[in-house]
Motif scaffolding. Structure first.
Motif, PDB file in Angstrom:
ATOM      1  N   GLY A   1      -2.801   3.239   1.250  1.00 10.29           N
ATOM      2  CA  GLY A   1      -1.384   3.412   1.534  1.00 10.29           C
ATOM      3  C   GLY A   1      -1.063   4.787   2.082  1.00 10.29           C
ATOM      4  O   GLY A   1      -0.150   4.953   2.895  1.00 10.29           O
TER       5      GLY A   1
ATOM      6  N   GLU B   1      -5.389  -7.786   4.591  1.00 14.84           N
ATOM      7  CA  GLU B   1      -5.108  -8.111   3.195  1.00 14.84           C
ATOM      8  C   GLU B   1      -6.213  -8.961   2.570  1.00 14.84           C
ATOM      9  O   GLU B   1      -6.565  -8.777   1.410  1.00 14.84           O
ATOM     10  CB  GLU B   1      -3.773  -8.847   3.084  1.00 14.84           C
TER      11      GLU B   1
ATOM     12  N   ARG C   1      -5.234   0.691  -4.197  1.00 11.56           N
ATOM     13  CA  ARG C   1      -4.552   0.610  -2.916  1.00 11.56           C
ATOM     14  C   ARG C   1      -3.849   1.898  -2.486  1.00 11.56           C
ATOM     15  O   ARG C   1      -3.425   2.008  -1.337  1.00 11.56           O
ATOM     16  CB  ARG C   1      -3.511  -0.521  -2.982  1.00 11.56           C
TER      17      ARG C   1
ATOM     18  N   ASP D   1       0.826  -1.202   0.000  1.00  7.06           N
ATOM     19  CA  ASP D   1       0.000   0.000   0.000  1.00  7.06           C
ATOM     20  C   ASP D   1       0.862   1.255   0.000  1.00  7.06           C
ATOM     21  O   ASP D   1       0.548   2.240  -0.688  1.00  7.06           O
ATOM     22  CB  ASP D   1      -0.932   0.009   1.216  1.00  7.06           C
TER      23      ASP D   1
ATOM     24  N   CYS E   1       2.184   1.780  -3.512  1.00  7.87           N
ATOM     25  CA  CYS E   1       1.136   2.322  -4.392  1.00  7.87           C
ATOM     26  C   CYS E   1       0.929   3.812  -4.142  1.00  7.87           C
ATOM     27  O   CYS E   1       0.754   4.593  -5.084  1.00  7.87           O
ATOM     28  CB  CYS E   1      -0.174   1.564  -4.176  1.00  7.87           C
TER      29      CYS E   1
ATOM     30  N   LYS F   1      -9.115  -6.679   1.675  1.00  8.56           N
ATOM     31  CA  LYS F   1      -8.837  -5.711   0.613  1.00  8.56           C
ATOM     32  C   LYS F   1      -8.611  -6.378  -0.736  1.00  8.56           C
ATOM     33  O   LYS F   1      -8.942  -5.812  -1.776  1.00  8.56           O
ATOM     34  CB  LYS F   1      -7.630  -4.857   0.995  1.00  8.56           C
TER      35      LYS F   1
END
Length: 521
Positions: free
Chosen positions: A341, A419, A337, A275, A278, A422
């Motif tokens: 992040g 995780e 993401r 994240d 990203c 997501k």
């Protein structure tokens, strides 16, 4: 093992001074460019530090790897050139070798893992032309290297190592010479991505030889942290598996030479998650309108983590943007993401009573927060389980929002760091439901502005129930939303009137065969 490399290792250990001497005479500029050192003005203002980006993504192969590959191949004797070279690479080194082979007229066999992005495989063939043959083998760089070393014996070719070679390290070290020439003033730290260690070994050696006060900090993906583990253990370690999101740095074991140099000259190594990478990709895009690959954004992700945890005062920080060979298909994942992040999006599972008015109370609890995602399917007669993404204006807001949900007696599960949720569960909410009787299904275009959902709920007949809701913000002016509404057949005329006066474009999907097969009651 390459003969000259074996001699180099046994003759003496590389030092900062010897790397500097090699870098000063490296032949990289016969093919590579001096790249820009750009001020990241938007990011600098946001995090309170003076951030400079070393734009190695601007090289002809969109990566710094050209420097080391060309410098190594330019040193070959006539006899070595005649026999050709062989290399292993996750992609960027392969492109450097391919272009160098074409410029120098040397045949190159290049082994790449089957997981290498197609954009990199295609680029290798394009840069190398008739001088290059590509072989795909294994799932990681280490697998490709094993196959390349096997082929080397059969071909009697020179192995061009992507990182563990004095000439390769010296070629990458020219980046440090450029940074010092471009920014002779005060410099607090340089952040460098680490795969096998050639880039940071070269940069750290030159920096410590010329400006020992400047900190050199490596950055690795948390699931490919071979250098961090090696430095902690005091010896090289071999990872069983490496994550492949940052494929350019997915190396199971760092080099002998690079490890030795990093032990001496690297100040710290940070680990960052997907994240954070990203979010750094987006930061670079916003400041430069260029899109780096995940490994290319590693250094900036580490820089941001450093500032957030340690502060920086008014110091100048440099992040090496190492490459921009991004597979276009990855952009969807990156955009998904990046908000998390940057901690600008929080993700929750919220449980509310399955009764009239609950959705309105839920919207009221959100306050002024914009919804980025909303997934719901009726499945329990007593409780509604909602997957919701919420935009955060600043770090730390998600705890306050969770408290607001609890104040309304809603059950809350924070999924922001989960995780499984997501990656997968957000797309699997729903299915058939025996409770979805008299359901009508509609696709709507809602204007992307606060209050659009509340307006829809306020105008809807109080006796109708929402049985399905799916929405994800994709950055457009209008949000595309799927809604299931339970309406008795006797009230379909009222439903049509509601839809016609609502003012939101819509499509009736109640007879869609895919809906009937997969979601219909």
């Amino acid at each position: 093992m390459n003969a000259s490399l074996a001699q180099e290792r046994t003759a003496f250990a590389l030092t900062a001074a010897s790397v500097l001497r090699r870098a000063e005479t490296a032949r990289v500029y016969e093919v590579a460019h001096h790249t820009a050192l750009e001020h990241a003005s938007l990011l600098s203002a946001r995090i309170g530090a003076h951030v400079l980006l070393k734009r190695e993504d601007q090289q002809p192969v969109f990566s710094f790897k050209l420097r080391g590959a060309y410098n190594r191949m330019a040193q070959l004797s006539a006899a070595e050139r005649a026999k050709g070279v062989i290399a292993a690479s996750a992609g960027n080194h392969a492109q450097g070798v391919a272009l160098a082979a074409s410029r120098l007229g040397i045949h190159a066999t290049i082994v790449m893992p089957v997981t290498a992005p197609q954009v990199k495989v295609d680029a290798v063939r394009r840069f190398g032309g008739a001088f290059t043959e590509v072989v795909l083998a294994g799932d990681s760089y280490s697998d490709a290297q094993a196959e390349a070393l096997r082929l080397r014996e059969a071909l009697d070719a020179t192995f061009v190592h992507p990182f563990d070679d004095p000439d390769v390290i010296a070629g990458q070290a020219t980046i440090a010479l450029e940074i010092l020439a471009q920014h002779p003033g005060p410099l607090q730290a340089i952040f460098v991505p680490i795969g096998g260690g050639g880039l940071i070994a070269g940069i750290a050696s030159v920096i410590k030889a010329c400006r020992p006060d400047v900190r050199v900090i490596g950055v690795q993906a948390s699931d490919a942290d071979s250098m961090a583990q090696a430095l902690r253990a005091g010896t090289r370690v071999s990872l069983d598996e490496v994550g492949l999101f940052a494929d350019g740095t997915a190396v199971k074991q760092v080099g002998d030479l690079t490890f030795s140099l990093c032990q001496q000259y690297v100040d710290d190594v940070l680990r960052v998650d997907t994240d954070a990478i990203c979010a750094a990709i987006r930061d670079i895009y916003q400041d430069t309108r260029s899109i780096p690959e995940p490994s290319g954004a590693l250094a900036l992700a580490g820089l941001k983590q450093y500032v957030a945890t340690r502060g920086v005062g008014d110091g100048t920080l440099v992040a090496v943007v190492s490459g921009a060979n991004m597979n276009f298909d990855r952009l969807r994942f990156v955009a998904e993401r990046a908000e998390v992040g940057e901690q600008r999006e929080a993700v929750f599972a919220v449980t509310i009573p399955e009764q009239r008015g609950s959705f309105r109370r839920f919207c009221s609890a959100l306050g002024q927060h914009a919804i980025t995602e909303f997934n719901y399917r009726i499945g329990d007669a007593q409780a509604a389980h909602i997957f919701v993404g919420v935009q955060m204006a600043r770090r730390g807001e998600r705890d306050a929002l969770a408290d607001a949900f609890r104040a309304n007696d809603f059950g809350v599960l924070d999924l922001t760091d989960d995780e499984l949720a997501k990656l997968h569960l957000r797309h699997m909410i729903g299915g058939r439901s025996p409770l979805a009787r008299d359901e009508r299904l509609y696709r709507f275009d809602f204007p992307e502005r606060p209050g659009a959902l509340a307006r829809f709920l306020d105008r809807m007949h109080p006796d109708w129930n929402i049985s399905l809701f799916h929405y994800r913000n994709h950055g457009a002016d209008y949000g595309r939303i799927l809604v299931g509404i339970q309406v008795p057949p006797s009230e379909h005329a009222l439903l049509r009137h509601f839809l016609s006066t609502l003012g939101y474009p819509h499509v009736d999907e109640s007879d869609n065969p895919a809906y009937r097969l997969l979601l219909g009651a």
